[in-house]
Write a protein that holds these residues in place. Structure first.
Motif, PDB file in Angstrom:
ATOM      1  N   LEU A 433       0.849  -1.190   0.000  1.00  9.86           N
ATOM      2  CA  LEU A 433       0.000   0.000   0.000  1.00  9.86           C
ATOM      3  C   LEU A 433       0.883   1.237   0.000  1.00  9.86           C
ATOM      4  O   LEU A 433       1.805   1.353   0.812  1.00  9.86           O
ATOM      5  CB  LEU A 433      -0.891  -0.008   1.254  1.00  9.86           C
ATOM      6  N   CYS A 434       0.619   2.165  -0.898  1.00 14.04           N
ATOM      7  CA  CYS A 434       1.432   3.388  -0.934  1.00 14.04           C
ATOM      8  C   CYS A 434       1.018   4.319   0.199  1.00 14.04           C
ATOM      9  O   CYS A 434      -0.128   4.322   0.660  1.00 14.04           O
ATOM     10  CB  CYS A 434       1.313   4.092  -2.285  1.00 14.04           C
ATOM     11  N   GLU A 435       1.974   5.122   0.642  1.00 17.83           N
ATOM     12  CA  GLU A 435       1.774   5.979   1.815  1.00 17.83           C
ATOM     13  C   GLU A 435       0.669   7.008   1.599  1.00 17.83           C
ATOM     14  O   GLU A 435      -0.016   7.403   2.536  1.00 17.83           O
ATOM     15  CB  GLU A 435       3.086   6.682   2.154  1.00 17.83           C
ATOM     16  N   SER A 436       0.467   7.459   0.351  1.00 18.93           N
ATOM     17  CA  SER A 436      -0.541   8.486   0.078  1.00 18.93           C
ATOM     18  C   SER A 436      -1.940   8.031   0.462  1.00 18.93           C
ATOM     19  O   SER A 436      -2.800   8.846   0.798  1.00 18.93           O
ATOM     20  CB  SER A 436      -0.516   8.868  -1.409  1.00 18.93           C
ATOM     21  N   HIS A 437      -2.193   6.720   0.395  1.00 15.42           N
ATOM     22  CA  HIS A 437      -3.509   6.221   0.786  1.00 15.42           C
ATOM     23  C   HIS A 437      -3.778   6.470   2.269  1.00 15.42           C
ATOM     24  O   HIS A 437      -4.917   6.705   2.668  1.00 15.42           O
ATOM     25  CB  HIS A 437      -3.615   4.718   0.491  1.00 15.42           C
ATOM     26  N   LEU A 438      -2.754   6.397   3.097  1.00 12.89           N
ATOM     27  CA  LEU A 438      -2.942   6.592   4.532  1.00 12.89           C
ATOM     28  C   LEU A 438      -3.199   8.048   4.875  1.00 12.89           C
ATOM     29  O   LEU A 438      -3.931   8.357   5.811  1.00 12.89           O
ATOM     30  CB  LEU A 438      -1.709   6.090   5.300  1.00 12.89           C
ATOM     31  N   SER A 439      -2.586   8.961   4.128  1.00 14.79           N
ATOM     32  CA  SER A 439      -2.734  10.384   4.413  1.00 14.79           C
ATOM     33  C   SER A 439      -3.881  11.024   3.640  1.00 14.79           C
ATOM     34  O   SER A 439      -4.039  12.247   3.661  1.00 14.79           O
ATOM     35  CB  SER A 439      -1.424  11.113   4.080  1.00 14.79           C
ATOM     36  N   HIS A 440      -4.685  10.218   2.932  1.00 22.70           N
ATOM     37  CA  HIS A 440      -5.814  10.695   2.126  1.00 22.70           C
ATOM     38  C   HIS A 440      -5.341  11.629   1.015  1.00 22.70           C
ATOM     39  O   HIS A 440      -6.110  12.445   0.521  1.00 22.70           O
ATOM     40  CB  HIS A 440      -6.856  11.423   2.990  1.00 22.70           C
ATOM     41  N   ASP A 441      -4.066  11.526   0.626  1.00 19.42           N
ATOM     42  CA  ASP A 441      -3.510  12.400  -0.399  1.00 19.42           C
ATOM     43  C   ASP A 441      -3.697  11.757  -1.770  1.00 19.42           C
ATOM     44  O   ASP A 441      -2.738  11.362  -2.437  1.00 19.42           O
ATOM     45  CB  ASP A 441      -2.027  12.647  -0.110  1.00 19.42           C
ATOM     46  N   THR A 442      -4.948  11.641  -2.206  1.00 14.00           N
ATOM     47  CA  THR A 442      -5.256  11.023  -3.490  1.00 14.00           C
ATOM     48  C   THR A 442      -5.591  12.093  -4.513  1.00 14.00           C
ATOM     49  O   THR A 442      -6.076  13.168  -4.165  1.00 14.00           O
ATOM     50  CB  THR A 442      -6.441  10.050  -3.366  1.00 14.00           C
ATOM     51  N   PHE A 443      -5.332  11.811  -5.789  1.00 14.81           N
ATOM     52  CA  PHE A 443      -5.511  12.809  -6.832  1.00 14.81           C
ATOM     53  C   PHE A 443      -6.980  13.203  -6.996  1.00 14.81           C
ATOM     54  O   PHE A 443      -7.267  14.305  -7.462  1.00 14.81           O
ATOM     55  CB  PHE A 443      -4.946  12.294  -8.164  1.00 14.81           C
ATOM     56  N   ASP A 444      -7.918  12.322  -6.635  1.00 16.27           N
ATOM     57  CA  ASP A 444      -9.337  12.633  -6.794  1.00 16.27           C
ATOM     58  C   ASP A 444     -10.074  12.735  -5.461  1.00 16.27           C
ATOM     59  O   ASP A 444     -11.304  12.754  -5.425  1.00 16.27           O
ATOM     60  CB  ASP A 444     -10.017  11.569  -7.660  1.00 16.27           C
ATOM     61  N   ARG A 445      -9.319  12.831  -4.349  1.00 15.81           N
ATOM     62  CA  ARG A 445      -9.897  12.974  -3.002  1.00 15.81           C
ATOM     63  C   ARG A 445     -10.819  11.808  -2.647  1.00 15.81           C
ATOM     64  O   ARG A 445     -11.750  11.958  -1.867  1.00 15.81           O
ATOM     65  CB  ARG A 445     -10.684  14.295  -2.884  1.00 15.81           C
ATOM     66  N   ARG A 446     -10.545  10.652  -3.221  1.00 19.07           N
ATOM     67  CA  ARG A 446     -11.377   9.480  -2.980  1.00 19.07           C
ATOM     68  C   ARG A 446     -10.663   8.546  -2.016  1.00 19.07           C
ATOM     69  O   ARG A 446      -9.647   7.959  -2.361  1.00 19.07           O
ATOM     70  CB  ARG A 446     -11.656   8.767  -4.301  1.00 19.07           C
ATOM     71  N   PRO A 447     -11.158   8.398  -0.785  1.00 21.19           N
ATOM     72  CA  PRO A 447     -10.468   7.545   0.192  1.00 21.19           C
ATOM     73  C   PRO A 447     -10.425   6.095  -0.271  1.00 21.19           C
ATOM     74  O   PRO A 447     -11.266   5.638  -1.062  1.00 21.19           O
ATOM     75  CB  PRO A 447     -11.318   7.696   1.464  1.00 21.19           C
ATOM     76  N   LEU A 448      -9.455   5.352   0.253  1.00 21.83           N
ATOM     77  CA  LEU A 448      -9.244   3.975  -0.164  1.00 21.83           C
ATOM     78  C   LEU A 448     -10.445   3.101   0.147  1.00 21.83           C
ATOM     79  O   LEU A 448     -10.832   2.252  -0.669  1.00 21.83           O
ATOM     80  CB  LEU A 448      -7.988   3.417   0.521  1.00 21.83           C
ATOM     81  N   ASP A 449     -11.050   3.270   1.317  1.00 15.40           N
ATOM     82  CA  ASP A 449     -12.190   2.412   1.661  1.00 15.40           C
ATOM     83  C   ASP A 449     -13.373   2.658   0.722  1.00 15.40           C
ATOM     84  O   ASP A 449     -14.108   1.730   0.390  1.00 15.40           O
ATOM     85  CB  ASP A 449     -12.604   2.603   3.125  1.00 15.40           C
ATOM     86  N   HIS A 450     -13.543   3.908   0.263  1.00 13.71           N
ATOM     87  CA  HIS A 450     -14.612   4.180  -0.712  1.00 13.71           C
ATOM     88  C   HIS A 450     -14.310   3.484  -2.034  1.00 13.71           C
ATOM     89  O   HIS A 450     -15.217   2.927  -2.678  1.00 13.71           O
ATOM     90  CB  HIS A 450     -14.739   5.691  -0.942  1.00 13.71           C
ATOM     91  N   PHE A 451     -13.058   3.530  -2.462  1.00 16.61           N
ATOM     92  CA  PHE A 451     -12.663   2.852  -3.698  1.00 16.61           C
ATOM     93  C   PHE A 451     -12.940   1.351  -3.599  1.00 16.61           C
ATOM     94  O   PHE A 451     -13.473   0.742  -4.538  1.00 16.61           O
ATOM     95  CB  PHE A 451     -11.179   3.110  -3.964  1.00 16.61           C
ATOM     96  N   LEU A 452     -12.603   0.736  -2.468  1.00 19.00           N
ATOM     97  CA  LEU A 452     -12.783  -0.701  -2.308  1.00 19.00           C
ATOM     98  C   LEU A 452     -14.257  -1.080  -2.289  1.00 19.00           C
ATOM     99  O   LEU A 452     -14.645  -2.138  -2.793  1.00 19.00           O
ATOM    100  CB  LEU A 452     -12.098  -1.166  -1.023  1.00 19.00           C
ATOM    101  N   ARG A 453     -15.092  -0.242  -1.696  1.00 20.36           N
ATOM    102  CA  ARG A 453     -16.530  -0.555  -1.640  1.00 20.36           C
ATOM    103  C   ARG A 453     -17.165  -0.617  -3.021  1.00 20.36           C
ATOM    104  O   ARG A 453     -18.225  -1.221  -3.190  1.00 20.36           O
ATOM    105  CB  ARG A 453     -17.256   0.491  -0.780  1.00 20.36           C
ATOM    106  N   HIS A 454     -16.546   0.029  -4.004  1.00 21.83           N
ATOM    107  CA  HIS A 454     -17.101   0.040  -5.354  1.00 21.83           C
ATOM    108  C   HIS A 454     -16.511  -1.065  -6.235  1.00 21.83           C
ATOM    109  O   HIS A 454     -16.689  -1.040  -7.457  1.00 21.83           O
ATOM    110  CB  HIS A 454     -16.855   1.404  -6.011  1.00 21.83           C
ATOM    111  N   GLN A 455     -15.831  -2.036  -5.639  1.00 23.18           N
ATOM    112  CA  GLN A 455     -15.234  -3.125  -6.417  1.00 23.18           C
ATOM    113  C   GLN A 455     -16.132  -4.351  -6.505  1.00 23.18           C
ATOM    114  O   GLN A 455     -15.720  -5.379  -7.029  1.00 23.18           O
ATOM    115  CB  GLN A 455     -13.869  -3.513  -5.830  1.00 23.18           C
ATOM    116  N   ASP A 456     -17.341  -4.249  -5.972  1.00 26.01           N
ATOM    117  CA  ASP A 456     -18.337  -5.321  -6.115  1.00 26.01           C
ATOM    118  C   ASP A 456     -17.817  -6.653  -5.585  1.00 26.01           C
ATOM    119  O   ASP A 456     -17.898  -7.684  -6.251  1.00 26.01           O
ATOM    120  CB  ASP A 456     -18.757  -5.449  -7.585  1.00 26.01           C
TER     121      ASP A 456
END
Length: 594
Positions: A433-456
């Protein structure tokens, strides 16, 4: 400014001589000057804003709101400069009661109006001063005329796309065009040219001290000073922030470039004023020459930038020519960054996933899990594995994109194994896991848990995310919040490279971690072996299972036999395998069915 109830001025109209005879009243309220001025202001298609003498908005019309893309409530009280960017340094500042009378009371400027949605539109701005009864400036009237066609398109005879909106200087697009033309001319005539890369020393500190609006004004004044010492046949361009470039055509010998650099330094010598402050500015200047240092535009710019770094290391206000060793390193760095960006934006063409088995050496090397490993599809193009470039990828802000692609590929493989009823579907899979995921520093402001919830996925109990130890040492509060949200999804969490960075053990005991990997490759002495054993015992005491990784030869495996950890990884046991080869490997380890 205007009567709120114009009817209170005249309830009935005056009668003409003829009207008195008939007794008829002819209302002329609609023609009253105050009402006409109000209607002209409100209904004009020209944007209008009235400010106080300090430049703060007190009244705007609908046309201004349309141009600025803002409501009236979002404009009142704001400085007028908030809504536009000057294409050159404003020569007329907001007036005060102490402003000398001999200054012009009306002026025009071409500006870019900044809309609330982030777009900028070209506008001709006229400013008129309203004087009070003592002939002192009391208000300013700003009118904005859109420089567009009726359909809203920017006029084709304007050159906005080639101009820097802050200074009115050429930007990189125009500089590159002129540079390529100059290079072609120099090649045909067998002449030289020079490129000077200018970086204003410590300008950020100045900007923070005076504020961004005043800093922008000073930057414009600085650009004007530099422009005055550059010949008309040469080009001064702004690359952005506090960086400028001067292109010297024809007379581009080292001596001429040195002389221009000295004149640029002299132009910055007089102090800059900001209110009652006197600020000194200097510049670090790097010089690259054609054809000595480079033969194309990007290489020449890279060489000039590298020379600027040399100048800056010497101290403020210095000049330096190219050090070819540094230029080569910078050129290679920029080449790698470009290749990495291309690869990460088209990952299916450049990357493949392999899986490294995790084994229990105390249970006949039983496979207890898999780790997803990134590999190049065309390894001959690269000197190192993708893992070698992770730090560079993180600096470019591309780590999240690559991480998400890996997660999606692992999910696709896991689904396929479930469909095939493969034993691989029963094995947990871990992903770096890259460090940016922990600091919420994503290019689209989308947290990791939100991304995972949309993986069906019905369940993530098979997934382990390996958190970099460095990520736990920077912002533990933010990291802890994200880790607990991931745990709620059923995901297991592990620490990667435990011991490589300081970690607060008190915090570590509170985190929802169940594994930690310890890289054993640096081990060289008996003391190092004792440190590994101590780390294993400490992790076991915290109910975190240690995993020894990097065991790539038999000698190292033998030395680690006394260490209490029983989970191991490394090429000595099994190298990373593609999904198809992994299935074959696992089938060969299964006992034959009765």
């Amino acid at each position: 400014m205007f009567p709120t109830d114009p009817n209170s001025i005249y309830e009935t109209a005056q009668m003409t001589k003829g009207n008195r005879l008939t007794g008829k009243h002819v209302p002329v309220l609609a023609q009253h000057p105050a009402r006409l001025v109000q209607r002209a202001f409100e209904q004009s298609q020209i944007g209008m804003a009235i400010t106080d003498a300090e430049g703060r908005i007190v009244l705007v019309n609908d046309a201004f709101c349309h141009i600025a893309g803002s409501d009236r409530s979002e404009t009142t009280g704001w400085p007028i400069e908030h809504f536009y960017v000057s294409l050159r340094t404003p020569w007329q500042l907001p007036m005060t009661a102490d402003t000398p009378r001999n200054l012009a009371h009306s002026w025009q400027q071409e500006v870019l109006c900044r809309r609330a949605d982030g777009e900028s539109v070209p506008v001709l701005m006229t400013v008129d001063t309203l004087l009070d009864e003592h002939k002192k400036p009391r208000h300013l009237v700003h009118t904005f005329v859109l420089l567009t066609t009726p359909s809203g398109e920017v006029l084709k005879d304007r050159h906005w796309i080639h101009l820097d909106p802050m200074t009115g200087l050429p930007n990189w697009l125009l500089l590159r065009d002129r540079l390529n033309h100059a290079l072609a001319q120099a090649e045909r005539s067998d002449s030289t040219l020079a490129l000077l890369f200018i970086d204003i020393d410590r300008f950020k500190a100045v900007n923070d001290a005076v504020g961004h609006i005043e800093g922008d004004r000073m930057l414009g004044e600085l650009a004007q000073r530099l422009q005055r010492v550059v010949r008309s046949k040469d080009t001064l361009a702004r690359l952005g922030s506090d960086q400028f470039v001067v292109l010297l055509e024809k007379e581009g010998a080292a001596e001429a470039a040195q002389a221009v650099a000295e004149r640029l330094h002299e132009a910055l010598e007089p102090p800059f004023t900001s209110g009652d402050r006197y600020l000194l500015m200097t510049a670090s200047i790097g010089i690259a020459l054609y054809p000595t240092d480079a033969q194309d535009d990007e290489t020449l710019l890279t060489a000039a930038r590298s020379a600027m770094y040399i100048a800056r290391k010497k101290g403020p206000g210095r000049v330096a020519f190219v050090d070819h060793r540094l230029t080569t390193r910078l050129k290679e760095k920029h080449r790698l960054e470009s290749l990495l960006s291309e690869a990460i934006h088209m990952p299916d063409q450049h990357f493949a996933l392999q899986y490294r088995p995790e084994l229990d050496r105390h249970d006949n090397l039983r496979c207890t899990g898999l780790e997803a490993i990134l590999r190049w599809k065309q390894p001959k193009r690269w000197q190192h594995s993708p893992a070698h470039y992770l730090e560079m990828i993180a600096r470019q802000g591309l780590g999240v994109r690559l991480n998400r692609w890996m997660i999606q590929k692992v999910i696709a493989d896991h689904r396929q194994w479930l469909t095939d009823d493969s034993p691989l579907s029963q094995l947990p899979i871990s992903i770096h896991l890259c460090e940016s995921h922990l600091s919420h520093d994503t290019f689209d402001r989308r947290p990791l848990d939100h991304f995972l919830r949309h993986q069906d996925m019905d369940s993530f109990e098979w997934l382990t995310l390996k958190v970099p130890a460095q990520g736990l040492g920077n912002d533990l509060d933010t990291a802890t919040h994200m880790l607990k949200r991931l745990e709620q999804l059923g995901i297991r969490l592990a620490v990667e490279d435990f011991g490589s960075s300081p970690i607060d053990l008190n915090w570590l005991s509170r985190l929802p971690l169940h594994k930690a990997s310890i890289d054993v490759r640096p081990i060289e002495t008996h003391h190092g072996l004792r440190q590994i054993e101590a780390s294993c015992r400490m992790l076991n005491a915290l109910d975190i299972e240690p995993v020894l990784i990097g065991i790539h030869d038999e000698n190292l495996a033998d030395r680690l036999k006394t260490v209490s950890a029983h989970l191991v990884q490394g090429n000595h046991y099994c190298p990373p395998l593609a999904p198809e080869a992994l299935q074959t490997w696992l089938d060969g380890r299964q006992p034959p069915s009765a």
